[in-house]
Structure formats: C-alpha cells, structure tokens
Design an enzyme around this catalytic site. Sequence first.
Site, short mmCIF file in Angstrom:
data_model
loop_
_atom_site.label_atom_id
_atom_site.label_comp_id
_atom_site.label_asym_id
_atom_site.label_seq_id
_atom_site.Cartn_x
_atom_site.Cartn_y
_atom_site.Cartn_z
CG ASP A 78 -2.22 0.77 1.01
OD1 ASP A 78 -2.30 1.53 0.03
OD2 ASP A 78 -3.15 0.60 1.81
CB CYS A 111 -5.60 4.01 -2.80
SG CYS A 111 -6.30 3.00 -4.12
P1 HMG Z 1 -8.93 -4.65 -17.01
O1 HMG Z 1 -8.27 -3.68 -17.92
O2 HMG Z 1 -10.41 -4.62 -16.89
O3 HMG Z 1 -8.44 -6.13 -17.32
O4 HMG Z 1 -8.27 -4.42 -15.57
P2 HMG Z 1 -8.98 -7.18 -18.41
O5 HMG Z 1 -9.39 -8.38 -17.64
O6 HMG Z 1 -9.96 -6.52 -19.33
O7 HMG Z 1 -7.65 -7.52 -19.23
C1 HMG Z 1 -7.01 -6.55 -20.04
C2 HMG Z 1 -5.55 -6.94 -20.24
O8 HMG Z 1 -4.89 -6.87 -18.97
C3 HMG Z 1 -5.34 -8.37 -20.75
O9 HMG Z 1 -4.15 -8.37 -21.53
C4 HMG Z 1 -5.06 -9.16 -19.48
O10 HMG Z 1 -4.26 -10.31 -19.67
C5 HMG Z 1 -4.26 -8.13 -18.66
P3 HMG Z 1 -4.25 -8.39 -23.14
O11 HMG Z 1 -5.04 -9.64 -23.43
O12 HMG Z 1 -4.98 -7.14 -23.50
O13 HMG Z 1 -2.80 -8.40 -23.53
N1 HMG Z 1 -4.43 -8.38 -17.22
C6 HMG Z 1 -3.42 -8.52 -16.36
N2 HMG Z 1 -2.08 -8.46 -16.51
C7 HMG Z 1 -1.32 -8.66 -15.40
N3 HMG Z 1 -1.85 -8.93 -14.19
C8 HMG Z 1 -3.17 -8.98 -14.00
C9 HMG Z 1 -4.01 -8.76 -15.13
N4 HMG Z 1 -5.33 -8.75 -15.28
C10 HMG Z 1 -5.59 -8.51 -16.57
N5 HMG Z 1 -3.67 -9.24 -12.80
C11 HMG Z 1 -7.70 -5.14 -13.34
C12 HMG Z 1 -8.77 -5.13 -14.44
C13 HMG Z 1 -8.36 -5.68 -12.09
C14 HMG Z 1 -6.56 -6.03 -13.78
C15 HMG Z 1 -7.20 -3.69 -13.14
O14 HMG Z 1 -8.31 -2.89 -12.87
C16 HMG Z 1 -6.19 -3.57 -12.06
O15 HMG Z 1 -5.06 -4.02 -12.18
N6 HMG Z 1 -6.59 -2.94 -10.90
C17 HMG Z 1 -5.72 -2.85 -9.74
C18 HMG Z 1 -5.81 -1.49 -9.11
C19 HMG Z 1 -4.99 -1.48 -7.85
O16 HMG Z 1 -4.04 -2.23 -7.68
N7 HMG Z 1 -5.35 -0.58 -6.92
C20 HMG Z 1 -4.66 -0.45 -5.66
C21 HMG Z 1 -4.94 -1.57 -4.71
S1 HMG Z 1 -6.47 -1.40 -3.84
C22 HMG Z 1 -6.10 -0.42 -2.46
O17 HMG Z 1 -5.04 0.14 -2.40
C23 HMG Z 1 -7.09 -0.35 -1.33
C24 HMG Z 1 -6.65 -1.17 -0.12
O18 HMG Z 1 -5.42 -0.70 0.38
C25 HMG Z 1 -7.70 -1.07 1.00
C26 HMG Z 1 -8.14 0.36 1.32
O19 HMG Z 1 -7.30 1.21 1.61
O20 HMG Z 1 -9.35 0.59 1.26
C27 HMG Z 1 -6.49 -2.65 -0.47
MG MG Z 2 -5.17 1.02 1.71
#
Ligand code: HMG
Ligand code: MG
Length: 320
Positions: free
Chosen positions: A30, A255
Amino acid sequence: MTTAGSAGYGAYRLDGLPARVTIHEVGPRDGLQNEAAIVPVEVKAEFVARLARAGLTRIETTSFVHPKWVPQLADAAELLDRLEPAPGVRYPVLVPNERGLDRALERGVTEIAIFGSATETFARRNLNQGLESQFAMFAPVVERALRHGMKVRAYLSMCFGDPWEGAVPVEQVVRAGVRLLDLGCFELSLGDTIGVGTPGHVAALLDGFAAAGVGPERLAVHFHDTYGQALANTLAALTKGVTVVDASAGGLGGCPYAESATGNLATEDLVWMLDGLGVETGVDLTSLVETSVWLADRLGRPSVSRVVRALGPADAGGSD
Ligand code: HMG
Ligand code: MG
C-alpha cells in the site's frame, strides 16, 4: 534521558483491550504503490527483509495487478524471486483476478488478498468492475486459490466514506463484506481508504457486522490517516475485540485510484501506543524506526510518522 519506546515511561492497561495484536504490515504494497518514483527492486527486497527482522510476521509484499494500472509494483515477480523468506513470516500479495492468481501461483505464493469495494464508483475506478460484478471476478480466484492450499484475505474499500459518493451506509458495507467472507476468505480487512472515519463510526460498523453474524475475530481494520483519526479509530476497534490491525512502516501509503487517500496508519505510531498499553505486538520499535529512516533516505523525503520523527535523526530523508 530518552527512551526507545513508550513502555520506557510505563505500561498502563485499559480495560477491554486484547493482550496481543497482530500487525498486518502493508508498507511494501500500500505504501510503495503510491510513491511517485519507482523504487528499485533491491531496495524493496531489503525493506521487506528489514521489516521481518523488526518482528513483523505478516508483510504484504506486492500486488499481481495490471502493471499499467500500478507501474510501481510491476516488478512483483522479480521482488518475490529475491525474497529470502524468514521463518514464521507470511508474505501475502494482492490478486484481483484469475490472471493475477496465475502469476502468483507461478511464483509459489501461499497467501493472497482480494480487494473489493463497498461502492459502485470505486469498484469501477479501481477494478474496472461494477459493485455486483466484482464478486463474479473474485469467486473463481478464491475457489482456485483455496484448492491450491492458499490462504485468502479480503479487503473492502470505502467502508467509511467515498470521495465520489459521500457517506456509505453501514448496511451497504456489511452486505458487501459478508459476501466477500462467504467466498471463503479467512479474514476481512475494513478499509477507510480516504481516512474519513471517526471512532463512533468504527464501533457502529463493527456492531453492524456482529449483528450479521461476523465477529471481530474475522475482521481486521485498515485505516488511512488523512484526517489524523487512524490511532483513535484503531483504539475503538480494539475495544470492540478486533486483534488484527493493518499499518504501514513510516506511514507510507495511499491509493492511486482514490482521490484524497494519503498514508496508512504508521506502524511505529501504532507500536508506540500498544507498547504503552501493555499490548504485545512482537515488534521491536527501535529496529522499525531504523528501517523507516533508512527508507526515507532512499526515497529522499522524511517519514510522516510522528514516532519516526521523534526518535529518528532530524535530517532523515532531507527536510520537508
Ligand atoms: P482490465 O483492464 O479490466 O483487465 O483491468 P482485463 O481483464 O480486461 O484484461 C485486459 C488486459 O490486462 C489483458 O491483456 C489481461 O491479460 C491483462 P491483453 O489480453 O490485453 O494483452 N491483465 C493482467 N495483466 C497482469 N496482471 C493482471 C491482469 N489482469 C488482466 N492481474 C484489473 C482489471 C483488475 C486487472 C485492473 O483494474 C487492475 O489491475 N486494478 C488494480 C488497481 C490497484 O491495484 N489498486 C490499488 C490496490 S487497492 C487499495 O489500495 C485499497 C486497499 O489498500 C484497502 C483500502 O485502503 O481501502 C487494499
Ligand atoms: Mg489502503
């Protein structure tokens, strides 16, 4: 005369607090996910190793998310290859979908965390999913992870308020949280992503979960300290029986997909309070402060933790 920790001034217990708290350290994930600069992988590996040496036993290390969404953690696989796991230490990673799970399995990961949203807007912004469709994305991930013998934690974001939707009703949060737990997760971490919660709100949310049959033994709290409420909110959660608290060394964090999210509760500030309350954590405050001072020097900016500032050298990380 100075002392290395609050217990040097005496430990005074408060009624109703647990004897021991487990700290779920989220600094490498984070914290570093929100750094403007990309931290070199060898610095991350040393950071994680130092946290383990300081006595932290749950260190959330990185995320297998899309590297374009969070470029700061694009080196997840390389980082895990460099880790020398310490005995008794868990190294969970964030996984949103099946592609992320594939990548985690390739690296021999044994513990993951899925991360859902209590609101529609944040589900779309953070996961490119709707509030409802996020569960369909997570279900096969949890099912397959459990089949591989993994432990699966769940996060729920925007539990206390959302920058786009404003107030988030307790019932809405409880409904989403119960659904994540029902997928088979061992623990649900309640995220105050933008730090707007206050202690009475924490108590009301925990009461809401209790009324839905989810006791504090299945819950953790995850407070961002945007409005300076994180420690007070933590104390409220502890009085309600929660024993797992998320925190980030040096108060790193935020975030990238939530406007106005700043750092997590600083682990040092949490340990200072718990030491003074006579609540065991197993964490060595001196060693943890040294770690945050070391990292501040690498990041080129001072830690926001009050305890790191008080106990560390005045020039750690340069001046503000
Ligand atoms: P998307 O664009 O909708 O993914 O993203 P998709 O399923 O449509 O796929 C598109 C392309 O991405 C494909 O590749 C997939 O293979 C690739 P292509 O066929 O076009 O070559 N792909 C990936 N590649 C690597 N790793 C993966 C992956 N998934 C798909 N896992 C997705 C959807 C969920 C992946 C995107 O929205 C994302 O990565 N989101 C993450 C955001 C994030 O990390 N935010 C911070 C964490 S949350 C937080 O901090 C809060 C927390 O601390 C608690 C709080 O404080 O409240 C936890
Ligand atoms: Mg957090």
